[in-house]
Design a protein around this motif. Sequence first.
Motif, short mmCIF file in Angstrom:
data_model
loop_
_atom_site.label_atom_id
_atom_site.label_comp_id
_atom_site.label_asym_id
_atom_site.label_seq_id
_atom_site.Cartn_x
_atom_site.Cartn_y
_atom_site.Cartn_z
N LEU A 619 -4.99 -13.80 -1.56
CA LEU A 619 -4.88 -12.34 -1.85
C LEU A 619 -3.92 -11.46 -0.73
N TYR A 620 -3.48 -12.26 0.15
CA TYR A 620 -2.88 -11.53 1.14
C TYR A 620 -1.36 -11.18 0.65
N LYS A 621 -1.05 -11.88 -0.29
CA LYS A 621 0.49 -11.37 -1.01
C LYS A 621 0.17 -10.44 -1.99
N LYS A 622 -0.99 -10.23 -2.51
CA LYS A 622 -1.08 -9.45 -3.79
C LYS A 622 -1.27 -7.99 -3.43
N THR A 623 -0.79 -6.96 -4.32
CA THR A 623 -1.02 -5.64 -4.09
C THR A 623 -1.57 -4.77 -5.22
N LEU A 624 -1.95 -3.57 -5.09
CA LEU A 624 -2.78 -2.66 -6.15
C LEU A 624 -1.87 -1.46 -6.01
N SER A 625 -1.59 -0.96 -7.23
CA SER A 625 -0.98 0.29 -7.23
C SER A 625 -1.84 1.41 -6.65
N SER A 626 -1.01 2.32 -6.26
CA SER A 626 -1.92 3.52 -5.22
C SER A 626 -3.01 4.00 -6.00
N ARG A 627 -2.95 4.27 -7.34
CA ARG A 627 -4.22 4.65 -8.20
C ARG A 627 -5.26 3.87 -8.24
N GLN A 628 -4.88 2.30 -8.38
CA GLN A 628 -5.80 1.33 -8.66
C GLN A 628 -6.36 1.20 -7.10
N ALA A 629 -5.85 1.19 -6.07
CA ALA A 629 -6.18 1.08 -4.68
C ALA A 629 -7.56 2.15 -4.43
N THR A 630 -6.90 3.36 -4.68
CA THR A 630 -7.87 4.68 -4.64
C THR A 630 -9.27 4.51 -5.27
N ASN A 631 -9.00 4.17 -6.70
CA ASN A 631 -10.22 3.81 -7.69
C ASN A 631 -10.84 2.92 -6.94
N PHE A 632 -10.49 1.71 -6.50
CA PHE A 632 -11.22 0.59 -6.07
C PHE A 632 -12.03 0.79 -4.71
#
Length: 721
Positions: A619-632
């Motif tokens: 998972l260290y190479k994976k990203t979430l969008s800004s909106r996904q990160a906030t929701n998560f």
Amino acid sequence: MKPALSSKEIFFSSVVFYVLVVLLSLKLATSIPWLGVGLQVEPVSGEIYVASVDENSPAFNIVLPGEQLIAIHNAINAVRLSKELIQGTPYNFNIYKEFNYFFSLQSQVGSILSSNKIFLENDSNVLFEVTPNNTRPVSSLPLMFWLQLLIGGGIFFVSMSVLAFASNRLEAVNIFFSLAGVSFLILSGVVAVYTSREIALDGSVFYLLSIVQYYSSLLFVLFFVSVFCFYPMKVKQAKVWVLGLFGLSVFSLLHLMQVFEFLFFSVYLLFYIIGAIGVFFIILQYKHTRGFIVERASLRWLVYALITGDVLFFIISIIPLIASFELIYKQFFYWIALLCVYVGVALGLKKYKLFKLELWALYSWVWMFGGLVVLGLAVLLMTVFNVNSVVALLFSILAVGWLYFPLRHWLWENYAFGFNRAHYQERLPELLEIILSPKAVRSTKEQWEFLLRQVFEPVLVMHDIDDADEITIKESGAVLHVPEFEGIPALGLAGVEHGSRLFNVNDVSFLNSMMTLFKNAQVFKGEYERGVHEERIRIARDLHDDVAARLLTLIHKSEGTPQEPLAREALVTLRESINSLGGQKDQSLDELLRELQVDIKFRLAVANIKLYWDQDRRLYKKTLSSRQATNFKRVCQELVSNILKHANASSVRVEAGFVADLFSLSICDDGNTKLMKDWVNGRGVNNIRTRIKESGGTVRWNQRIEDELLVGTCVDIAIPI
């Protein structure tokens, strides 16, 4: 290996052979004495009438049209004229006694015609003296003579065309099909000679022609049936089958030796056996072509052609019965039906536009079945209920108009192969849902491929193929080439509906509509997302300029008081929300999880709850969008809050993983809260569902129960990344 003859040489040789057969037929047909009298047989009574007299013939002004003739004489012999003598064919008789007597009569009449003077006797016993010409002019040959040679030539040239254009002319199927055409051409020449006779042929010549007819028919059937041993696929032990098939020709000697009394056992039974073997070969081919789309379609084409020919034969036979008249040139129409079969088989061998096969078959069978219903119902009324033929035909037409046509329309709408409009209409809501799904779920390329899989259910989707300007059906309908559009690479779909049929023109039409719909939907979705983005920017700007400024003021005023940490935390949270609304760059999932681990561990420690954390290193190479990160982050905070409020837990386990392009998170506690069936979903749970759905993911709760006691609750989250 280079073919022995080129295509041009094959066609030239075919033309030469055809001309030779025609010339030989002309030679035999004209090398007999000629009176110039056209005779007509009355169908019911069998009486013989003079229909016409050629003005250049020796009988002109001696015998008049309309005379009824009963016998032909010379100085020493007389033979009574009959329908069988003039129009009969050798294989219309049931027993060899009649068969041999027929040739005996032919010899007697042939001997009379060879005399210098002959006499034609009418029903009043008046004798007309005529001196026959030694040969018959070509111009006097009836139309049927030329039509039979024309149809025979058509079948012959169709078979030779298959051979000429074959990629491998030495393949057994091409050789057998062409030899069948050669056999039929010889057959047509023989039949054209004896069916166009004026009164009779020399008996020995006629017998020899009948033997040639028998063996050319036998070879035609043997070669034609052998085709199904090698096409669409070569059956196991094909050579053995073919050798055995041709070995049956030994039984043809029974006919030459006239072993049995009845012609059925010596002649027709052998043809029935070969036909049954042909059906067996078709069944074997059906078994062998299972899973081979193009080969199965080719086999269907051949079977459709054979069945169509059978139906045409039936129609030609039944129409005279209903209409109460004798069909002129019935044999010519039979041969036209056979030509249609042969052309159909040839097209099947060449796999000509197999993707249109179902449509053509449906159109032709619907048309023919309508005619069969009319004819069959009329025959039923005439034979069972003794209804007049005109009344029976009228009633049948009305019944078909009122019953069959509505039924045909319903069948067409619901069961046409690959043309079911209702099926496509039912797909539209599903297609729109897929097309308009959030980008977080799938990329545009993935959406398009997923859409194609849902609609056409292909066996295989091929990537990295050459682009084309338009949708193209390839490999005889096995593959549909989808061109590049809107930046989506070209794709190839192989085996529509799990390989159950071929792609067809309706698939092309529907795919064109899908592409237009997809393009318009992408434009709409783009405009919608642009509007949403602009609105988020506006909200983020208002929050930054107004609420953030007020929080800063509050922090300065509450400095040194217990409210200061809370105000600073609120400002941090607000800035995260502003960043997510403003479409900031993607956030590292590894960093986000570390922040959450610290936050969750601190909050649980206050309540004396242990935290167990397990995280996939990928998972260290994976990203979430800004909106996904906030929701998560908000979802995790809400879940921890629910554990603290309701679970009465002593430990919490968090597992973060990565499976099939999905980021998965499982949060489990060992508390004993209420059973899920007793939950009342408040704003917190609804917000969790909404945030996960907005991120394109799924959320699911489940509980562990042991000995009827609740021992823990788990929440499983999956988000595409």
